[in-house]
Design an enzyme around this catalytic site. Structure first.
Site, mmCIF file in Angstrom:
data_model
loop_
_atom_site.group_PDB
_atom_site.id
_atom_site.type_symbol
_atom_site.label_atom_id
_atom_site.label_comp_id
_atom_site.label_asym_id
_atom_site.label_seq_id
_atom_site.Cartn_x
_atom_site.Cartn_y
_atom_site.Cartn_z
ATOM 1 N N ASP A 22 65.910 -45.760 38.987
ATOM 2 C CA ASP A 22 65.178 -44.711 38.281
ATOM 3 C C ASP A 22 65.867 -44.442 36.946
ATOM 4 O O ASP A 22 67.058 -44.151 36.910
ATOM 5 C CB ASP A 22 65.174 -43.454 39.162
ATOM 6 N N ASP A 26 63.383 -38.713 37.768
ATOM 7 C CA ASP A 26 62.330 -38.111 38.591
ATOM 8 C C ASP A 26 62.379 -38.592 40.045
ATOM 9 O O ASP A 26 61.527 -38.243 40.858
ATOM 10 C CB ASP A 26 60.930 -38.356 37.987
ATOM 11 N N ASP A 30 61.576 -47.250 38.177
ATOM 12 C CA ASP A 30 60.607 -47.529 37.116
ATOM 13 C C ASP A 30 60.981 -48.789 36.346
ATOM 14 O O ASP A 30 62.015 -49.403 36.595
ATOM 15 C CB ASP A 30 60.493 -46.314 36.183
ATOM 16 N N ASP A 99 52.965 -59.614 41.102
ATOM 17 C CA ASP A 99 52.266 -59.618 42.370
ATOM 18 C C ASP A 99 50.776 -59.607 42.077
ATOM 19 O O ASP A 99 50.285 -58.734 41.366
ATOM 20 C CB ASP A 99 52.654 -58.342 43.145
ATOM 21 N N ASP A 200 49.517 -61.975 46.992
ATOM 22 C CA ASP A 200 49.421 -61.159 48.187
ATOM 23 C C ASP A 200 48.331 -61.690 49.123
ATOM 24 O O ASP A 200 47.199 -61.933 48.683
ATOM 25 C CB ASP A 200 49.083 -59.726 47.751
ATOM 26 N N GLU A 242 51.411 -65.685 49.793
ATOM 27 C CA GLU A 242 51.856 -65.062 51.047
ATOM 28 C C GLU A 242 50.885 -65.450 52.157
ATOM 29 O O GLU A 242 49.716 -65.093 52.108
ATOM 30 C CB GLU A 242 51.888 -63.534 50.890
ATOM 31 N N HIS A 312 59.804 -56.632 51.177
ATOM 32 C CA HIS A 312 59.489 -55.200 51.232
ATOM 33 C C HIS A 312 58.681 -54.812 52.472
ATOM 34 O O HIS A 312 58.389 -53.633 52.664
ATOM 35 C CB HIS A 312 58.712 -54.819 49.970
ATOM 36 N N ASP A 313 58.280 -55.784 53.270
ATOM 37 C CA ASP A 313 57.519 -55.496 54.501
ATOM 38 C C ASP A 313 58.366 -55.670 55.750
ATOM 39 O O ASP A 313 57.889 -55.442 56.860
ATOM 40 C CB ASP A 313 56.333 -56.464 54.636
#
Ligand code: TEU
Ligand code: CA
Length: 536
Positions: A22, A26, A30, A99, A200, A242, A312-313
């Site tokens: 970050d 916040d 990012d 992605d 994806d 994927e 990330h899954d």
């Protein structure tokens, strides 16, 4: 000898932008945060950077529900930030791949909002609509993040098809206007300097919902071929699809030169799964080895393989196949060498290189992921105990991979200067973090660095990239052993996958150890000991 490609020597690093760094306090990662960390990535040795979706999105599925493919999610920054990131990465020899979520978009996308206006709207046919049967859905197909794959639109009385959340309507690939709009979007990003795509659930686009075909549908390859021709083919870009359901034949077709460079398949990561990902079976080591051997052989001299433990899954690999109680460091390195020694392109998911672990989620309020939350609610309704469900989610839930990257031992792991973070920080950041490992030559981070550089350049690069793979001791219950050979030169990887000592297998007379996770290597393999031998 195989045709050489620029990405053959590459290791890909995957960033989940919400969790990486970050820059403005916040509590949400990012694009400027990624730019800040490019020196870190360059030092690690990676040359391809895959960034998960950073486009406009209501974030029902954290960006995999895109409402504008050509605009940046304001939480992540601006188009100028993206341009800067691409340019700065390029300056460091890092190619950015994006992605491509082409199977579905967000229900907030302009196309879907138009489609909802009625059957005559030109965008209606960008999606898949059917009349119901006897007041019910057209058929009983199920979706990933909700029960039914059909959602009724009260206004028209018709149902639309969605394979993920209700808010993620499937795009209708049978419509050429829709397809060409997606191609224009891809070319827009290629024009911005994107060097390729991670696609994806690309295996789903050839779907035929009336015949209940989702993955590997009849039109899958014709669509991918067309997309390739219209966008990336011949431009020296990098593409990976994927494909959870890819079998050997499908995979070879994807990688026949007219479609993609490689696909992810996950056979080695579901061997301990029963009916679904939260139905956990005992780990079957022999099956794991057999799976790797099978896929290494398929790609022995055609196509290309993607080497992956984490994304990330997925739950964190060191918490799954390693041992975080007593042998965290040893097992993380063992997993790294076992994978990176094989043939293919290795992927490193943010935090994997420092041995980040799963999180212990103890309350529903700590969860963010739609998959875990829906699972928790659905199973609670069936009468299952919430504590037990949270235990399963802590073992397998996707939020494990999404807790903020652990940069240092300061508050919030140095991920943000703010007070709060969008998802909790794993409390083990005080000991597991980049700063601590950067200053320790014996760290997991340094081990990854060595592996990545070894593949990229130097004496062993060619052998690691192109050497022939042979599995040894396939029936052994503890040892994972294989060789890579090329013109009489040989590398041998030997790993002990258990927490007890086992006799070290014999290796060639000229073999000497060039890398290990123990300082001393004797006639027994210590717990999780891993060795890389070379005869040259
Ligand atoms: O995931 C594909 C997919 O099939 C997921 O449901 C996957 O099986 C699941 O996450 C395993 O727990 C891709 C993306 O990687 C994922 O993040 C998205 O949520 C999904 O597509 C929908 O776009
Ligand atoms: Ca931010």
């Amino acid at each position: 000898m195989e045709e050489r490609k620029w990405w053959h020597t590459a290791t890909v690093y995957q960033v989940y932008p919400k969790s990486f760094k970050d820059s403005n306090g916040d509590g949400i990662g990012d694009l400027a945060g990624i730019t800040e960390k490019l020196d870190y990535l360059q030092d690690l040795g990676i040359t391809i950077l895959w960034i998960c979706p950073f486009f406009r999105s209501p974030e029902v599925d954290n960006g995999y529900d895109i409402s504008d493919y050509m605009d940046i999610n304001p939480k992540f920054g601006t188009m100028a930030d993206m341009e800067k990131l691409i340019e700065e990465a390029d300056r460091r020899g890092i190619s950015i791949i994006m992605d491509l979520v082409a199977n579905h978009c967000s229900d907030q996308h302009r196309w879907f909002q138009e489609a909802l206006k009625g059957k005559d709207n030109p965008y209606r046919n960008y999606f898949i609509w059917r009349d119901g049967k006897d007041g019910k859905a057209p058929n009983d197909l199920k979706a990933a993040f909700s029960l039914d794959a059909w959602q009724k639109d009260e206004k028209s009385g018709q149902y639309y098809f969605h394979q993920f959340a209700v808010e993620q309507p499937d795009l209708n690939w049978a419509n050429p206007a829709m397809r060409h709009e997606l191609y224009d979007m891809m070319n827009f990003w290629i024009g911005k300097g994107i060097k390729g795509f991670r696609m994806d659930v690309i295996e789903l686009i050839g779907k035929d919902p009336d015949r209940k075909i989702t993955a590997n549908g009849p039109m899958l390859h014709p669509y991918i071929e067309e997309m390739a021709r219209e966008t990336f083919l011949g431009k020296n870009l990098f593409t990976v699809g994927e494909c959870w359901n890819a079998n050997p034949d499908e995979t070879l077709r994807y990688t026949n030169g007219k479609e993609l460079d490689m696909v992810f398949q996950f056979d080695h990561l579901v061997i301990d799964e029963g009916k679904n990902k939260f139905d956990i079976l005992p780990f079957d080591f022999l099956k794991l080895k057999k799976t790797f051997r099978k896929w290494q052989e398929i790609f022995a001299d055609r196509g290309w393989y993607a080497l992956v433990w984490d994304n990330h899954d997925l739950a964190r690999i060191v918490s799954r196949y390693g041992n975080t109680d007593r042998y965290w460091k040893e097992s993380a390195k063992m997993l790294a060498l076992t994978l990176h020694g094989m043939k293919g392109t290795p992927y490193v998911y943010e935090g994997e290189e420092i041995g980040m672990t799963n999180m212990d989620f103890v309350s529903k309020s700590q969860l963010d992921d739609i998959e875990s939350i829906n699972f928790l609610e659905a199973e609670k309704e069936k009468g299952r105990d919430e504590k037990e469900l949270l235990r399963l989610i802590s073992l397998r839930g996707r939020d494990n991979a999404r807790t903020p990257m652990q940069w240092d031992a300061t508050r919030n792991a140095g991920f943000t200067s703010g007070e709060t973070t969008w998802l909790c920080v794993n409390p083990n950041y005080r000991s597991i973090n980049v700063a601590a490992e950067e200053s320790d030559p014996d760290s997991i981070l340094c081990f990854y660095k060595t592996l990545i550089h070894m593949r990229k350049e130097g004496k062993y690069s060619e052998l690691l990239v192109y050497g022939r793979f042979d599995m040894l001791m396939e029936d052994d219950e503890h040892i994972f052993m294989y060789t890579r050979t090329l013109d009489g030169r040989r590398l041998t990887v030997v790993s002990n996958w258990g927490d007890s000592e086992v006799e070290a297998p014999a290796v060639g007379n000229d073999d000497r150890i060039i890398l290990s996770n123990y300082r001393e290597n004797g006639s027994v393999l210590k717990p999780y000991e891993t060795r890389l031998y070379a005869n040259c």
